[in-house]
Design a protein around this motif. Structure first.
Motif, short mmCIF file in Angstrom:
data_model
loop_
_atom_site.label_atom_id
_atom_site.label_comp_id
_atom_site.label_asym_id
_atom_site.label_seq_id
_atom_site.Cartn_x
_atom_site.Cartn_y
_atom_site.Cartn_z
N THR A 1 0.83 -1.21 0.00
CA THR A 1 0.00 0.00 0.00
C THR A 1 0.86 1.26 0.00
OG1 THR A 1 -0.12 -0.25 2.40
CG2 THR A 1 -1.98 -1.07 1.12
N TYR A 2 2.19 1.07 0.03
CA TYR A 2 3.11 2.19 -0.13
C TYR A 2 3.63 2.17 -1.57
CZ TYR A 2 7.26 5.11 0.00
OH TYR A 2 8.19 6.06 -0.28
N ASP A 3 3.56 3.33 -2.24
CA ASP A 3 3.94 3.43 -3.65
C ASP A 3 5.36 3.98 -3.75
OD1 ASP A 3 4.20 3.88 -6.36
OD2 ASP A 3 2.20 4.72 -6.61
N THR B 1 5.74 7.27 -5.91
CA THR B 1 5.21 8.56 -5.46
C THR B 1 5.62 8.90 -4.04
OG1 THR B 1 3.15 7.58 -4.66
CG2 THR B 1 3.22 8.28 -6.97
N VAL C 1 3.94 7.80 -1.42
CA VAL C 1 2.68 7.96 -0.68
C VAL C 1 2.15 6.60 -0.21
CG1 VAL C 1 0.28 8.75 -0.82
CG2 VAL C 1 2.10 10.06 -1.95
N THR D 1 -1.19 4.71 0.98
CA THR D 1 -2.65 4.81 0.91
C THR D 1 -3.25 3.76 1.84
OG1 THR D 1 -2.54 5.56 -1.39
CG2 THR D 1 -4.66 4.76 -0.60
N CYS D 2 -4.01 4.21 2.80
CA CYS D 2 -4.54 3.33 3.84
C CYS D 2 -5.54 2.32 3.26
CB CYS D 2 -5.21 4.16 4.91
SG CYS D 2 -5.91 3.18 6.26
N GLU E 1 -3.17 13.60 4.31
CA GLU E 1 -4.10 14.42 3.53
C GLU E 1 -3.77 15.91 3.63
OE1 GLU E 1 -6.36 13.40 1.35
OE2 GLU E 1 -5.72 11.34 1.75
N GLU F 1 -7.35 7.21 2.90
CA GLU F 1 -6.57 8.40 3.22
C GLU F 1 -5.08 8.16 2.95
OE1 GLU F 1 -9.08 10.90 6.51
OE2 GLU F 1 -7.85 9.24 7.27
N ARG F 2 -4.36 9.25 2.64
CA ARG F 2 -2.96 9.13 2.23
C ARG F 2 -2.03 9.77 3.26
NH1 ARG F 2 -2.83 12.47 -2.74
NH2 ARG F 2 -4.28 13.67 -1.44
N TRP G 1 2.26 10.75 3.82
CA TRP G 1 3.57 10.88 3.15
C TRP G 1 4.50 11.75 3.99
CZ3 TRP G 1 -0.85 13.32 1.42
CH2 TRP G 1 -0.82 14.71 1.38
#
Length: 245
Positions: A146-148, A151, A153, A155-156, A184, A216-217, A219
């Motif tokens: 779920t971590y990119d 990017t 980021v 994402t939960c 966010e 929700e994101r 970072w």
């Protein structure tokens, strides 16, 4: 009688002249022979030099050929070693993915969410308000990460209480590194690493508990300073689901 004397005188003169001519011819012949002998010696020496150069060239060619054979053999052996390493890495990757306790553990349980990412290269002259992209996943759980890594980021995937940690190390003597953890767009905690000095490490870190809803994101972003730098390996971003909601 007089006639005989004249004939004898003429013959004598002729013999003397002939002897003189023969003597001159012999001297000229000796000079030519000496010159030819000198030329022959020079040519002989030149031929010997050419033969020596040819021998040296052949020796060099043999050395080059021998070296080429050694290089070809070494390259062939190295290619076999590289193929063996690649096969081992591929097998290791398959084993790590398939085993529950592997580095990348696969699970369909939505409550198993965790990741750790790090930098694999230096970041230099990073502007303010820039998302730090931790480009290598050291570990993650779940069916997919779920971590990119493209990017930076997270994402939960499952709502709940999460623990996040951020560690950084500056790689410049001019500017301290300062980052903030955002969800966010809202900052929740900060990390600072002072300007580095030669031979010294100054790693900064912090942890934070956040309630994050699905989608929700989260970072890590620079703030406060322009032209920041970050050292590879010591700069990490981690998150783990503590309790789902």
């Amino acid at each position: 009688m007089r006639k005989m004397l004249r004939i004898l005188c003429a013959v004598t003169v002729l013999v003397i002249a002939l002897d003189h001519t023969v003597a001159e011819s012999q001297v000229d012949l000796h000079l030519k022979i000496s010159h030819l002998e000198s030329r022959l010696n020079m040519l002989t020496q030149r031929v010997q030099q050419d033969e020596e150069m040819l021998r040296q060239c052949r020796d060099q060619e043999e050395r080059v050929s021998s070296l080429q054979r050694h290089v070809d053999t070494a390259l062939e052996n190295k290619s076999h070693e590289i193929r063996d390493v690649i096969e081992k890495v591929q097998q290791w990757s398959k084993d790590a993915i398939s085993k529950p306790n592997g580095r990348f553990a696969r699970s369909s349980d939505p409550t198993e969410v965790a990741f750790t990412a790090k930098l694999t290269h230096e970041l230099n002259d990073v502007p303010i308000h820039t998302t730090i992209i931790f480009d290598y996943l050291v570990h993650y759980t779940g069916s997919t990460s779920t971590y990119d890594v493209s990017t930076g980021v997270f994402t939960c995937p499952t709502s709940g209480l999460y623990l996040f940690s951020v560690f950084i190390e500056s790689h410049t003597v001019n500017t301290e590194a300062t980052v903030t953890l955002k969800m966010e767009g809202t900052p929740y905690m900060s990390v600072v690493s002072e300007r580095s000095d030669d031979g010294e490490d100054d790693t900064g870190g912090n942890v934070c508990l956040l309630t994050v809803n699905k989608g929700e994101r989260v970072w890590v972003e620079t703030y406060d300073n322009d032209k920041q730098s970050f050292w590879l390996g010591f700069t990490t971003f981690s998150g783990v689901l503590i309790h789902p909601h």
